[in-house]
Write a protein that holds these residues in place. Structure first.
Motif: not given
Ligand code: NYM
Length: 212
Positions: A18, A79, A100, A105
């Motif tokens: 992040d 996804r 991402r 994930g």
């Molecule tokens: N995240 C993102 C996961 O835990 N698993 C996943 O498969 C994906 C795609 O979501 N902290 C987590 C990572 C981030 C949060 O993503 C939200 P973003 O890019 O801040 O919207």
């Protein structure tokens, strides 16, 4: 061989902790490719616009609680619900810049203590990216950046674990970019790598599936 290979768009994934700069760099890459006359779109996961995405979003903003396994599978489902559109776009020649993907994930869920193989299993059969760009930043540096700390997971101790999980996941094909360089330097490096990848896919590199 050229005869049975079809020109297509490239599936390009940006990964990182992040606040590593993925979102800014994704937008910049999109503008760059469009400027060169390529058909390109910016996607991100989670895609919060779907029903599944809204469940994920309320979890991330602490409006709901979900068991770790449950939310892992929701991220994966988010996804899967985009897989066929993704394939259609790529085959029609559109390059997708994806902020991402499956690696987030696995990294975020295994950082919670879920087994890495268990985490990978629901991702098997999703489209494999042609390129993974990893924006490398020390968790401490990311924590100093604006906007940090708003959502679930944005905690230094947890991000340290996520960084370790990314290290386990990463393979020799990943392009590791130092995310602490000036933005313009990062942009230039990414542009060069991405253009190579787009060219290779235009020449008909076949699509493949995770997890390989
Ligand atoms: N995240 C993102 C996961 O835990 N698993 C996943 O498969 C994906 C795609 O979501 N902290 C987590 C990572 C981030 C949060 O993503 C939200 P973003 O890019 O801040 O919207």
């Amino acid at each position: 061989s050229e005869s049975n290979s079809e020109s297509r768009g490239a599936l390009i994934v940006l990964e990182g902790l992040d606040r590593s700069g993925k979102t800014s760099q994704s937008s910049s890459l999109l503008k760059y490719l469009e400027g060169l006359g390529h058909s390109a779109e910016l996607w991100r996961f989670p895609d919060r616009s779907t029903d599944v995405g809204q469940m994920i979003s309320s979890y991330l903003t602490n409006k709901s609680q979900l068991d770790d396994h449950t939310v892992h599978i929701l991220f994966s489902a988010n996804r899967w619900e985009k897989r066929s559109l993704m394939e259609t776009k790529l085959k029609s020649g559109t390059t997708l810049i994806v902020d991402r993907y499956s690696f987030s994930g696995v990294a975020f869920s295994s950082a919670k203590g879920l087994g890495i193989e268990w985490c990978k299993a629901p991702e098997v059969g999703l489209l494999a990216p042609d390129l993974v760009l990893y924006l490398d930043i020390q968790p401490e540096k990311a924590a100093e950046r604006a906007g940090y700390g708003g959502e679930r997971y944005e905690q230094l101790e947890f991000q340290r674990k996520v960084a370790q999980c990314y290290e386990v996941l990463c393979d020799a094909s990943w392009k590791i970019i130092d995310a602490c360089q000036p933005m313009e330097d990062i942009e230039k490096q990414l542009q060069e790598i991405v253009l190579d990848c787009v060219t290779i896919c235009q020449k008909g590199k076949p699509l493949s599936n995770l997890w390989s």
